[in-house]
Design a protein around this motif. Structure first.
Motif, mmCIF file in Angstrom:
data_model
loop_
_atom_site.group_PDB
_atom_site.id
_atom_site.type_symbol
_atom_site.label_atom_id
_atom_site.label_comp_id
_atom_site.label_asym_id
_atom_site.label_seq_id
_atom_site.Cartn_x
_atom_site.Cartn_y
_atom_site.Cartn_z
ATOM 1 N N ASP A 80 0.820 -1.216 0.000
ATOM 2 C CA ASP A 80 0.000 0.000 0.000
ATOM 3 C C ASP A 80 0.848 1.257 0.000
ATOM 4 O O ASP A 80 0.424 2.316 -0.498
ATOM 5 C CB ASP A 80 -0.942 -0.013 1.197
ATOM 6 N N LEU A 104 -5.339 4.061 3.761
ATOM 7 C CA LEU A 104 -5.063 2.630 3.674
ATOM 8 C C LEU A 104 -3.709 2.292 4.280
ATOM 9 O O LEU A 104 -3.566 1.280 4.987
ATOM 10 C CB LEU A 104 -5.128 2.190 2.216
ATOM 11 N N GLY A 140 -5.458 6.468 -0.323
ATOM 12 C CA GLY A 140 -4.232 5.660 -0.210
ATOM 13 C C GLY A 140 -3.520 5.903 1.105
ATOM 14 O O GLY A 140 -2.978 4.966 1.725
#
Length: 436
Positions: A131, A172, A169
């Motif tokens: 990630d 995450l 993002g």
């Protein structure tokens, strides 16, 4: 026959008259005093000679500083103790502690099978790395979108979309970092370390045994802190005010010195004297500590207040659960007069003592009882150095002539004194003992 009856009657009358005379003479002798073998009158019981002189045991009133103390029964309690239990379901791999071992803070005690938790940690770290790479690409897309917007090749909506993807993002990646931290914590449950230094109890786990996260059942091991250690005890609520006064600052001090608490350590009767294994010196039989806690409530059911004192216990003379007698010094009475309690005569609410006057006669003096400790008492009304009658005061009246001998406070000491006097003097009597 008539003459014989008359003679017999005369004989009976003579016998009755003689018996009555003998009984009257005996009674008179008993009232006036017995007669010794040489014809001299013997002294009455309680007198040491003629003229009604009484033999008494005396003790000298002393002036000294007397500490005011209270005593109670206490129980040794550890300041810190903990039951070590597993926080995960696993299999014991290593047991690094023994029964009764002294452990230090942070020392490893148990290790469990950690393979599953380590695999979960590696998986969480891989997800975080993936990630993070995606986040870097989203960051680049957002920067290009801003450049294209400046050149008017894309609309503002394209930049907003790139920014939303970048923020998603980042969230995450934050979630992946939290997952890594959670997996790290779960992995740490597979090794148990001592939370503080102390002594371990019985170990209840062995390599290969299954452990589960549970607050019930037997713990893996129990650890108690030995040094320092505390003693908990209760005092009557009537002693609460003196205890609080002793804990307040005295003489303008900003910080109050806590009262000293003493405990007499038990010894084996008739056993060898206790020695220090390092220097061969005798070990002090009294442990000294400081009062550290007074409960904020009085127990209404028992009328007592709970207190706790802390003791240094490097030599491990105090043991958790031990039952001992504690003595706490609250204050000191400087320069007071001390006499035995047995010398005080109780007459209603009055307290009196007999002292030996300058003319060797009994003088009755009223006294005020201030404090008692053991067999002794602190009184007002008697001067230091006065000879106070302890033995034989029940036979005295004011003005009675006296002869004195030393008196012992306890009967055992009196018996030893009498035995020593008899041995030294070949059976000397009590009147042969010199006055103090």
């Amino acid at each position: 026959m008539r003459r014989q009856s008359l003679a017999l009657s005369l004989i009976v009358l003579l016998l009755v008259a003689g018996g009555g005379w003998w009984w009257k003479a005996r009674s008179a002798d008993g009232r006036s005093g017995a007669v010794t073998a040489d014809g001299a009158p013997a002294p009455a019981r309680g007198a040491s000679g003629t003229g009604g002189t009484q033999l008494v045991g005396v003790i000298t009133a002393q002036r000294r500083d007397v500490p005011v103390t209270v005593e109670a029964s206490g129980t040794v309690t550890p300041i810190n103790q903990v039951d070590i239990r597993a926080q995960t379901t696993s299999t014991v791999r290593d047991v690094l502690v023994r029964d009764g071992q002294t452990v230090a803070k942070g020392q490893p005690l148990f290790r469990f099978d950690e393979r599953a938790d380590r695999a979960n940690l590696d998986k969480a770290r891989a997800q975080l790395a993936r990630d993070k790479a995606s986040l870097a690409d989203l960051q680049r897309q957002y920067e290009r979108a801003k450049d294209l917007l400046a050149q008017k090749f894309v609309a503002q909506s394209a930049v907003d979309t790139a920014l939303a993807n970048l923020e998603a993002g980042r969230s995450l990646v934050d979630g992946d970092a939290a997952a890594v931290q959670s997996a790290t914590v779960a992995l740490s449950y597979n090794e148990i370390r001592a939370p503080f230094g102390g002594r371990a109890g019985a170990v209840n786990a062995w390599p290969g045994s299954l452990v589960q996260a549970s607050a019930t059942g037997s713990p893996l091991v129990n650890i108690v802190q030995i040094d320092p250690i505390a003693i908990s005890f209760n005092l009557p609520e009537t002693e609460l005010a003196p205890v609080l006064d002793a804990m307040r600052p005295q003489g303008g001090n900003a910080k109050a010195a806590p009262p000293e608490v003493q405990v007499v350590l038990p010894a084996i009767e008739g056993g060898p004297s206790r020695k220090d294994s390092r220097g061969g010196k005798p070990v002090d039989a009294v442990a000294r500590g400081k009062l550290t806690f007074v409960d904020n409530l009085v127990d209404a059911t028992t009328g007592t207040i709970k207190l706790k004192a802390e003791f240094e216990n490097g030599a491990q003379k105090l043991w958790p659960g031990q039952y001992l007698r504690v003595r706490m010094t609250l204050r000191s009475l400087p320069g007071v007069v001390v006499i035995p309690q047995a010398a005080i005569i109780l007459r209603g609410s009055d307290r009196q003592v007999y002292v030996v006057g300058p003319d060797k006669t009994a003088q009755l003096k009223p006294v005020k009882l201030r404090y008692t400790f053991g067999e002794m008492a602190v009184v007002d009304g008697v001067d230091a150095g006065a000879m106070v009658v302890l033995d034989g005061k029940q036979n005295l009246r004011p003005g009675t002539p006296l002869r004195t001998q030393p008196a012992a406070v306890d009967p055992a000491a009196a018996a030893r004194l009498a035995a020593a006097s008899a041995a030294a003097g070949g059976g000397a009597s009590a009147t042969d003992v010199a006055a103090p």
